[in-house]
Design a protein around this motif. Structure first.
Motif, PDB file in Angstrom:
ATOM      1  N   PRO A   1       0.797  -1.231   0.000  1.00 54.56           N
ATOM      2  CA  PRO A   1       0.000   0.000   0.000  1.00 54.56           C
ATOM      3  C   PRO A   1       0.831   1.283   0.000  1.00 54.56           C
ATOM      4  CG  PRO A   1      -0.929  -1.559   1.548  1.00 54.56           C
ATOM      5  CD  PRO A   1       0.373  -2.141   1.068  1.00 54.56           C
ATOM      6  N   GLU A   2       1.960   1.278   0.702  1.00 58.50           N
ATOM      7  CA  GLU A   2       2.803   2.471   0.773  1.00 58.50           C
ATOM      8  C   GLU A   2       3.425   2.826  -0.572  1.00 58.50           C
ATOM      9  OE1 GLU A   2       2.890  -0.089   2.805  1.00 58.50           O
ATOM     10  OE2 GLU A   2       3.044   0.566   4.877  1.00 58.50           O
ATOM     11  N   LEU A   3       3.486   1.874  -1.493  1.00 56.82           N
ATOM     12  CA  LEU A   3       4.104   2.094  -2.798  1.00 56.82           C
ATOM     13  C   LEU A   3       3.088   2.303  -3.916  1.00 56.82           C
ATOM     14  CD1 LEU A   3       6.827  -0.712  -2.727  1.00 56.82           C
ATOM     15  CD2 LEU A   3       7.032   1.651  -1.969  1.00 56.82           C
ATOM     16  N   ALA A   4       1.835   2.044  -3.640  1.00 54.88           N
ATOM     17  CA  ALA A   4       0.817   2.006  -4.685  1.00 54.88           C
ATOM     18  C   ALA A   4       0.674   3.302  -5.472  1.00 54.88           C
ATOM     19  CB  ALA A   4      -0.524   1.610  -4.087  1.00 54.88           C
ATOM     20  N   ASP A   5       0.793   4.445  -4.828  1.00 51.43           N
ATOM     21  CA  ASP A   5       0.564   5.718  -5.507  1.00 51.43           C
ATOM     22  C   ASP A   5       1.837   6.379  -6.023  1.00 51.43           C
ATOM     23  OD1 ASP A   5      -2.155   5.489  -5.029  1.00 51.43           O
ATOM     24  OD2 ASP A   5      -2.014   6.506  -3.098  1.00 51.43           O
ATOM     25  N   LEU A   6       2.969   5.694  -5.922  1.00 48.76           N
ATOM     26  CA  LEU A   6       4.235   6.271  -6.348  1.00 48.76           C
ATOM     27  C   LEU A   6       4.576   5.839  -7.768  1.00 48.76           C
ATOM     28  CD1 LEU A   6       6.322   5.576  -3.128  1.00 48.76           C
ATOM     29  CD2 LEU A   6       5.268   7.732  -3.802  1.00 48.76           C
TER      30      LEU A   6
ATOM     31  N   PRO B   1       6.858   4.225 -10.649  1.00 46.84           N
ATOM     32  CA  PRO B   1       7.615   2.991 -10.472  1.00 46.84           C
ATOM     33  C   PRO B   1       9.102   3.160 -10.139  1.00 46.84           C
ATOM     34  CG  PRO B   1       6.331   2.881 -12.480  1.00 46.84           C
ATOM     35  CD  PRO B   1       6.159   4.249 -11.916  1.00 46.84           C
ATOM     36  N   VAL B   2       9.833   3.867 -10.956  1.00 40.83           N
ATOM     37  CA  VAL B   2      11.280   3.928 -10.763  1.00 40.83           C
ATOM     38  C   VAL B   2      11.709   5.369 -10.862  1.00 40.83           C
ATOM     39  CG1 VAL B   2      13.504   3.161 -11.686  1.00 40.83           C
ATOM     40  CG2 VAL B   2      11.545   1.627 -11.735  1.00 40.83           C
ATOM     41  N   PRO B   3      12.550   5.885 -10.034  1.00 40.66           N
ATOM     42  CA  PRO B   3      13.225   5.274  -8.890  1.00 40.66           C
ATOM     43  C   PRO B   3      12.484   5.481  -7.581  1.00 40.66           C
ATOM     44  CG  PRO B   3      14.234   7.386  -9.301  1.00 40.66           C
ATOM     45  CD  PRO B   3      13.138   7.200 -10.349  1.00 40.66           C
ATOM     46  N   THR B   4      11.345   6.144  -7.601  1.00 44.44           N
ATOM     47  CA  THR B   4      10.656   6.502  -6.361  1.00 44.44           C
ATOM     48  C   THR B   4      10.268   5.286  -5.537  1.00 44.44           C
ATOM     49  OG1 THR B   4       9.792   8.411  -7.533  1.00 44.44           O
ATOM     50  CG2 THR B   4       8.802   7.915  -5.421  1.00 44.44           C
ATOM     51  N   ARG B   5       9.730   4.258  -6.171  1.00 40.66           N
ATOM     52  CA  ARG B   5       9.352   3.055  -5.409  1.00 40.66           C
ATOM     53  C   ARG B   5      10.575   2.354  -4.819  1.00 40.66           C
ATOM     54  NH1 ARG B   5       4.431   0.118  -8.700  1.00 40.66           N
ATOM     55  NH2 ARG B   5       3.039   1.905  -8.646  1.00 40.66           N
ATOM     56  N   TRP B   6      11.677   2.339  -5.568  1.00 40.42           N
ATOM     57  CA  TRP B   6      12.911   1.751  -5.047  1.00 40.42           C
ATOM     58  C   TRP B   6      13.338   2.487  -3.790  1.00 40.42           C
ATOM     59  CZ3 TRP B   6      15.080  -2.696  -5.519  1.00 40.42           C
ATOM     60  CH2 TRP B   6      15.092  -3.397  -6.718  1.00 40.42           C
ATOM     61  N   THR B   7      13.354   3.808  -3.863  1.00 48.59           N
ATOM     62  CA  THR B   7      13.798   4.620  -2.732  1.00 48.59           C
ATOM     63  C   THR B   7      12.918   4.391  -1.515  1.00 48.59           C
ATOM     64  OG1 THR B   7      14.578   6.273  -4.303  1.00 48.59           O
ATOM     65  CG2 THR B   7      14.351   6.972  -2.021  1.00 48.59           C
ATOM     66  N   LYS B   8      11.617   4.379  -1.709  1.00 49.72           N
ATOM     67  CA  LYS B   8      10.680   4.157  -0.605  1.00 49.72           C
ATOM     68  C   LYS B   8      10.857   2.758  -0.026  1.00 49.72           C
ATOM     69  CE  LYS B   8       7.003   4.893   1.959  1.00 49.72           C
ATOM     70  NZ  LYS B   8       7.010   5.780   3.102  1.00 49.72           N
ATOM     71  N   ARG B   9      11.029   1.767  -0.883  1.00 48.31           N
ATOM     72  CA  ARG B   9      11.186   0.376  -0.432  1.00 48.31           C
ATOM     73  C   ARG B   9      12.454   0.230   0.401  1.00 48.31           C
ATOM     74  NH1 ARG B   9       9.991  -3.325   1.970  1.00 48.31           N
ATOM     75  NH2 ARG B   9      10.047  -5.460   1.308  1.00 48.31           N
ATOM     76  N   ILE B  10      13.538   0.876  -0.020  1.00 44.90           N
ATOM     77  CA  ILE B  10      14.789   0.829   0.737  1.00 44.90           C
ATOM     78  C   ILE B  10      14.610   1.499   2.094  1.00 44.90           C
ATOM     79  CG2 ILE B  10      17.162   1.708   0.809  1.00 44.90           C
ATOM     80  CD1 ILE B  10      17.172   1.234  -2.282  1.00 44.90           C
ATOM     81  N   ALA B  11      13.941   2.646   2.110  1.00 46.80           N
ATOM     82  CA  ALA B  11      13.691   3.345   3.373  1.00 46.80           C
ATOM     83  C   ALA B  11      12.841   2.489   4.316  1.00 46.80           C
ATOM     84  CB  ALA B  11      13.007   4.681   3.114  1.00 46.80           C
TER      85      ALA B  11
ATOM     86  N   LEU C   1      14.679  -2.757   9.813  1.00 44.24           N
ATOM     87  CA  LEU C   1      15.892  -3.275  10.429  1.00 44.24           C
ATOM     88  C   LEU C   1      16.239  -2.515  11.701  1.00 44.24           C
ATOM     89  CD1 LEU C   1      18.078  -3.954   7.274  1.00 44.24           C
ATOM     90  CD2 LEU C   1      16.957  -5.631   8.753  1.00 44.24           C
ATOM     91  N   GLN C   2      16.002  -1.223  11.728  1.00 44.41           N
ATOM     92  CA  GLN C   2      16.278  -0.430  12.929  1.00 44.41           C
ATOM     93  C   GLN C   2      15.337  -0.821  14.072  1.00 44.41           C
ATOM     94  OE1 GLN C   2      16.086   3.605  11.568  1.00 44.41           O
ATOM     95  NE2 GLN C   2      18.190   3.575  10.800  1.00 44.41           N
ATOM     96  N   GLN C   3      14.104  -1.152  13.757  1.00 41.10           N
ATOM     97  CA  GLN C   3      13.151  -1.579  14.785  1.00 41.10           C
ATOM     98  C   GLN C   3      13.537  -2.934  15.356  1.00 41.10           C
ATOM     99  OE1 GLN C   3       9.313  -1.617  12.942  1.00 41.10           O
ATOM    100  NE2 GLN C   3       9.097   0.603  12.992  1.00 41.10           N
ATOM    101  N   GLU C   4      14.095  -3.799  14.511  1.00 44.70           N
ATOM    102  CA  GLU C   4      14.445  -5.157  14.930  1.00 44.70           C
ATOM    103  C   GLU C   4      15.773  -5.222  15.668  1.00 44.70           C
ATOM    104  OE1 GLU C   4      12.490  -7.970  14.514  1.00 44.70           O
ATOM    105  OE2 GLU C   4      10.993  -6.481  13.950  1.00 44.70           O
ATOM    106  N   ALA C   5      16.617  -4.208  15.520  1.00 38.55           N
ATOM    107  CA  ALA C   5      17.939  -4.224  16.162  1.00 38.55           C
ATOM    108  C   ALA C   5      17.792  -4.061  17.677  1.00 38.55           C
ATOM    109  CB  ALA C   5      18.806  -3.110  15.596  1.00 38.55           C
ATOM    110  N   PRO C   6      18.601  -4.816  18.418  1.00 41.46           N
ATOM    111  CA  PRO C   6      18.512  -4.722  19.896  1.00 41.46           C
ATOM    112  C   PRO C   6      19.062  -3.412  20.416  1.00 41.46           C
ATOM    113  CG  PRO C   6      20.178  -6.336  19.245  1.00 41.46           C
ATOM    114  CD  PRO C   6      19.549  -5.791  17.997  1.00 41.46           C
TER     115      PRO C   6
END
Length: 58
Positions: free
Chosen positions: A30-35, A37-47, A53-58
């Protein structure tokens, strides 16, 4: 090599429109649906991945 395979799978399943699906992507995020395709979706997906990963890190 597996890094490139992972990137291709992410592109193919989450970002690339498929003609067999009438121009839709196989897995809709859903967060990518209105963006655009390239490169905006790539950038959002990486973010999104970095935030996860930051939430999962101890």
């Amino acid at each position: 090599m597996s890094f490139f395979v992972t990137l291709f799978v992410a592109y193919f399943n989450f970002l690339r429109p498929h003609s067999a699906l009438e121009g839709r992507v196989p897995v809709v995020i859903p967060e990518l649906a209105d963006l655009p395709p390239v490169p905006t979706r790539w950038t959002k997906r990486i973010a999104m991945a970095q935030a996860f990963l930051q939430q999962e890190a101890p």
